[in-house]
Design a protein around this motif. Structure first.
Motif, PDB file in Angstrom:
ATOM      1  N   GLY A 165      30.270  23.715 -31.957  1.00  0.00           N
ATOM      2  CA  GLY A 165      29.292  22.952 -31.192  1.00  0.00           C
ATOM      3  C   GLY A 165      29.809  22.507 -29.845  1.00  0.00           C
ATOM      4  N   THR A 166      29.202  22.974 -28.754  1.00  0.00           N
ATOM      5  CA  THR A 166      29.644  22.578 -27.418  1.00  0.00           C
ATOM      6  C   THR A 166      28.958  21.297 -26.970  1.00  0.00           C
ATOM      7  OG1 THR A 166      27.935  23.961 -26.414  1.00  0.00           O
ATOM      8  CG2 THR A 166      30.090  24.967 -26.762  1.00  0.00           C
ATOM      9  N   GLN A 167      29.627  20.550 -26.132  1.00  0.00           N
ATOM     10  CA  GLN A 167      29.163  19.270 -25.585  1.00  0.00           C
ATOM     11  C   GLN A 167      28.672  18.329 -26.693  1.00  0.00           C
ATOM     12  OE1 GLN A 167      26.281  19.440 -22.355  1.00  0.00           O
ATOM     13  NE2 GLN A 167      27.145  17.639 -21.377  1.00  0.00           N
ATOM     14  N   ASN A 168      29.429  18.316 -27.796  1.00  0.00           N
ATOM     15  CA  ASN A 168      29.155  17.411 -28.906  1.00  0.00           C
ATOM     16  C   ASN A 168      30.272  16.403 -29.109  1.00  0.00           C
ATOM     17  OD1 ASN A 168      26.644  18.408 -29.613  1.00  0.00           O
ATOM     18  ND2 ASN A 168      27.440  19.834 -31.131  1.00  0.00           N
ATOM     19  N   VAL A 169      31.239  16.353 -28.204  1.00  0.00           N
ATOM     20  CA  VAL A 169      32.335  15.396 -28.320  1.00  0.00           C
ATOM     21  C   VAL A 169      32.765  14.983 -26.924  1.00  0.00           C
ATOM     22  CG1 VAL A 169      34.086  17.230 -28.395  1.00  0.00           C
ATOM     23  CG2 VAL A 169      34.621  14.984 -29.356  1.00  0.00           C
ATOM     24  N   THR A 170      33.128  13.719 -26.760  1.00  0.00           N
ATOM     25  CA  THR A 170      33.648  13.228 -25.491  1.00  0.00           C
ATOM     26  C   THR A 170      34.527  12.008 -25.767  1.00  0.00           C
ATOM     27  OG1 THR A 170      33.035  12.704 -23.201  1.00  0.00           O
ATOM     28  CG2 THR A 170      31.755  11.643 -24.945  1.00  0.00           C
ATOM     29  N   ILE A 171      35.313  11.598 -24.777  1.00  0.00           N
ATOM     30  CA  ILE A 171      36.266  10.495 -24.928  1.00  0.00           C
ATOM     31  C   ILE A 171      35.979   9.448 -23.863  1.00  0.00           C
ATOM     32  CG2 ILE A 171      38.701   9.827 -24.914  1.00  0.00           C
ATOM     33  CD1 ILE A 171      39.346  12.767 -25.689  1.00  0.00           C
TER      34      ILE A 171
ATOM     35  N   ILE B 164      32.839   6.386 -37.696  1.00  0.00           N
ATOM     36  CA  ILE B 164      31.962   5.219 -37.768  1.00  0.00           C
ATOM     37  C   ILE B 164      30.645   5.551 -37.073  1.00  0.00           C
ATOM     38  CG2 ILE B 164      31.743   2.764 -37.301  1.00  0.00           C
ATOM     39  CD1 ILE B 164      34.105   3.524 -39.121  1.00  0.00           C
ATOM     40  N   LYS B 165      29.535   5.385 -37.765  1.00  0.00           N
ATOM     41  CA  LYS B 165      28.241   5.777 -37.211  1.00  0.00           C
ATOM     42  C   LYS B 165      27.760   4.783 -36.155  1.00  0.00           C
ATOM     43  CE  LYS B 165      26.600   8.487 -41.140  1.00  0.00           C
ATOM     44  NZ  LYS B 165      25.570   8.622 -42.198  1.00  0.00           N
ATOM     45  N   ILE B 166      27.344   5.340 -35.013  1.00  0.00           N
ATOM     46  CA  ILE B 166      26.706   4.546 -33.959  1.00  0.00           C
ATOM     47  C   ILE B 166      25.196   4.613 -34.135  1.00  0.00           C
ATOM     48  CG2 ILE B 166      26.419   4.248 -31.466  1.00  0.00           C
ATOM     49  CD1 ILE B 166      29.084   5.777 -31.146  1.00  0.00           C
ATOM     50  N   ILE B 167      24.671   5.834 -34.287  1.00  0.00           N
ATOM     51  CA  ILE B 167      23.269   6.016 -34.655  1.00  0.00           C
ATOM     52  C   ILE B 167      23.215   6.993 -35.816  1.00  0.00           C
ATOM     53  CG2 ILE B 167      22.418   5.590 -32.316  1.00  0.00           C
ATOM     54  CD1 ILE B 167      21.871   8.649 -32.149  1.00  0.00           C
ATOM     55  N   GLU B 168      22.175   6.906 -36.620  1.00  0.00           N
ATOM     56  CA  GLU B 168      21.992   7.828 -37.737  1.00  0.00           C
ATOM     57  C   GLU B 168      20.500   7.965 -38.010  1.00  0.00           C
ATOM     58  OE1 GLU B 168      23.367   6.340 -41.553  1.00  0.00           O
ATOM     59  OE2 GLU B 168      23.382   4.301 -40.754  1.00  0.00           O
ATOM     60  N   ASP B 169      20.169   8.963 -38.824  1.00  0.00           N
ATOM     61  CA  ASP B 169      18.786   9.225 -39.215  1.00  0.00           C
ATOM     62  C   ASP B 169      17.870   9.438 -38.007  1.00  0.00           C
ATOM     63  OD1 ASP B 169      19.531   8.923 -41.877  1.00  0.00           O
ATOM     64  OD2 ASP B 169      19.189   6.761 -41.811  1.00  0.00           O
ATOM     65  N   THR B 170      18.425  10.034 -36.965  1.00  0.00           N
ATOM     66  CA  THR B 170      17.664  10.400 -35.772  1.00  0.00           C
ATOM     67  C   THR B 170      17.968  11.846 -35.456  1.00  0.00           C
ATOM     68  OG1 THR B 170      17.770   8.144 -34.885  1.00  0.00           O
ATOM     69  CG2 THR B 170      17.284   9.920 -33.327  1.00  0.00           C
ATOM     70  N   GLU B 171      16.968  12.706 -35.463  1.00  0.00           N
ATOM     71  CA  GLU B 171      17.224  14.131 -35.244  1.00  0.00           C
ATOM     72  C   GLU B 171      17.564  14.367 -33.780  1.00  0.00           C
ATOM     73  OE1 GLU B 171      15.379  18.530 -36.320  1.00  0.00           O
ATOM     74  OE2 GLU B 171      14.114  16.742 -36.478  1.00  0.00           O
ATOM     75  N   ILE B 172      18.791  14.801 -33.528  1.00  0.00           N
ATOM     76  CA  ILE B 172      19.269  14.980 -32.173  1.00  0.00           C
ATOM     77  C   ILE B 172      19.559  16.453 -31.907  1.00  0.00           C
ATOM     78  CG2 ILE B 172      20.237  12.657 -32.065  1.00  0.00           C
ATOM     79  CD1 ILE B 172      22.974  13.804 -32.593  1.00  0.00           C
ATOM     80  N   LEU B 173      19.604  16.810 -30.631  1.00  0.00           N
ATOM     81  CA  LEU B 173      19.919  18.163 -30.246  1.00  0.00           C
ATOM     82  C   LEU B 173      21.429  18.363 -30.251  1.00  0.00           C
ATOM     83  CD1 LEU B 173      17.002  17.687 -29.056  1.00  0.00           C
ATOM     84  CD2 LEU B 173      17.625  19.364 -27.298  1.00  0.00           C
ATOM     85  N   SER B 174      21.874  19.542 -30.675  1.00  0.00           N
ATOM     86  CA  SER B 174      23.269  19.904 -30.475  1.00  0.00           C
ATOM     87  C   SER B 174      23.485  20.144 -28.992  1.00  0.00           C
ATOM     88  CB  SER B 174      23.605  21.163 -31.271  1.00  0.00           C
ATOM     89  OG  SER B 174      24.967  21.503 -31.134  1.00  0.00           O
ATOM     90  N   SER B 175      24.692  19.819 -28.506  1.00  0.00           N
ATOM     91  CA  SER B 175      25.036  19.834 -27.084  1.00  0.00           C
ATOM     92  C   SER B 175      24.422  18.609 -26.398  1.00  0.00           C
ATOM     93  CB  SER B 175      24.583  21.132 -26.413  1.00  0.00           C
ATOM     94  OG  SER B 175      25.104  21.243 -25.113  1.00  0.00           O
ATOM     95  N   TYR B 176      24.558  18.530 -25.068  1.00  0.00           N
ATOM     96  CA  TYR B 176      23.903  17.539 -24.203  1.00  0.00           C
ATOM     97  C   TYR B 176      24.457  16.118 -24.317  1.00  0.00           C
ATOM     98  CZ  TYR B 176      20.398  21.299 -24.454  1.00  0.00           C
ATOM     99  OH  TYR B 176      19.762  22.518 -24.467  1.00  0.00           O
TER     100      TYR B 176
END
Length: 324
Positions: A124-130, A179-191
């Motif tokens: 998965g691209t653009q799915n992680v950042t610091i 640790i979950k920040i948001i959950e149960d929300t359908e999000i797009l991969s990337s972006y």
């Protein structure tokens, strides 16, 4: 917006948001590899922008000991010295050793069922950042998304993992994980895209969600605050929008660009004080319909004027200063 198209003889890939926007050298080292074995075609390498000239492309063979498959984020100090990096499974320190408690990012049913419970690298691209911790110069948050599975794969969460560089003799230790920040929300991969707040301390985080909104999150000294979902003002995201494109803030922080070949270019003004998107402009560069699969990406010029959109073997330049 005036546009030009240039035909290329090679595939162009623009890496968007390897790390968050910064005025220092926090994004000066990028690391890549297929695996760490000394084998032709699977070499580890990286870009070190502290080095001028052609030597900025560095050989990290037998140094980088993890694999990358899309998920890729690294962070440096303000002088461009590598602090740590991640591939979505492991957190690796500046000595290229996995940190204490540094494995097991994104653990879950996807890893258990499809990776034999052994996470070597996470897709998965653009799915992680610091992002640096607004409370501490030596604290960092890794933001990442875990793939869920219920007969088909999907994303419905953004999580954080915390790295404390005061520990482990300054090389860092993972003290919180998944640790979950948001959950149960359908999000797009990337972006997954971030930008500094106007106070230059806190961070805004923007993530598109189905059917047509942008999840907005603030990271400040109190931690993460969910600012809800802004309506995109555009039609609903298409079936193949997920994972097919990228998003990027302009270097000056005034604009937000979102691109894939199914939704085409969405350009917004961005308010770094309030986190609000506004003044949508849309531009069609290429029209592709499912089930055709086309990957693309978007990135800004350093002066925040031009957008560069890579679509397979084409590179488009968009002049955002044009009225039309």
């Amino acid at each position: 917006m005036r546009m030009k198209k240039v035909n290329l003889t090679i595939v162009v890939l623009l890496y968007a948001a390897i790390v968050s926007y910064s005025q220092s050298k926090e994004d000066y080292i990028w690391l890549f590899s297929n695996n760490s074995l000394v084998q032709e075609g699977k070499e580890a390498y990286g870009f070190n922008f502290n080095i001028k000239g052609s030597d900025f492309l560095q050989d990290y063979q037998s140094v980088v000991n993890i694999e990358f498959s899309g998920n890729n984020a690294s962070i440096c100090d303000k002088n461009g010295n590598l602090l740590f990096y991640t591939n979505g499974c492991h957190v690796v320190d500046s000595n290229h050793e996995i940190m204490p408690n540094g494995s097991g990012l994104n653990d879950g049913i996807w890893v258990e069922e499809f990776m034999q419970d052994t996470c070597g690298e996470y897709g998965g691209t653009q799915n992680v950042t610091i992002l640096n911790d607004p409370n501490s110069d030596l604290g960092y948050y890794i933001l990442h998304k875990s793939i869920e599975y219920d007969g088909s794969a999907f994303l419905n969460n953004i999580k954080y993992t915390f790295v404390d560089l005061e520990l482990n003799n300054g090389f860092g230790d993972v003290t919180e994980k998944n640790i979950k920040i948001i959950e149960d929300t359908e999000i797009l991969s990337s972006y997954l895209t971030c930008i500094k707040h106007s106070n230059s301390i806190d961070h805004w985080i923007i993530q598109p969600t189905y059917p047509d909104k942008f999840q907005t999150i603030l990271l400040d000294e109190q931690g993460f605050s969910n600012y809800g979902r802004q309506n995109s003002g555009a039609p609903e995201f298409q079936e193949f929008s997920s994972a097919s494109g990228t998003a990027s803030f302009s270097p000056d922080g005034d604009f937000y660009a979102f691109y894939n070949v199914y939704d085409n270019l969405l350009l917004y003004d961005f308010d770094r004080e309030t986190g609000l998107l506004s003044n949508l402009r849309q531009l069609e560069l290429a029209r592709v319909f499912p089930p055709n699969v086309v990957f693309s990406s978007v990135e800004w010029s350093p002066n925040s004027r031009f957008l560069y959109v890579a679509i397979q073997d084409e590179l488009w330049q968009v002049d955002t200063w044009e009225d039309d």
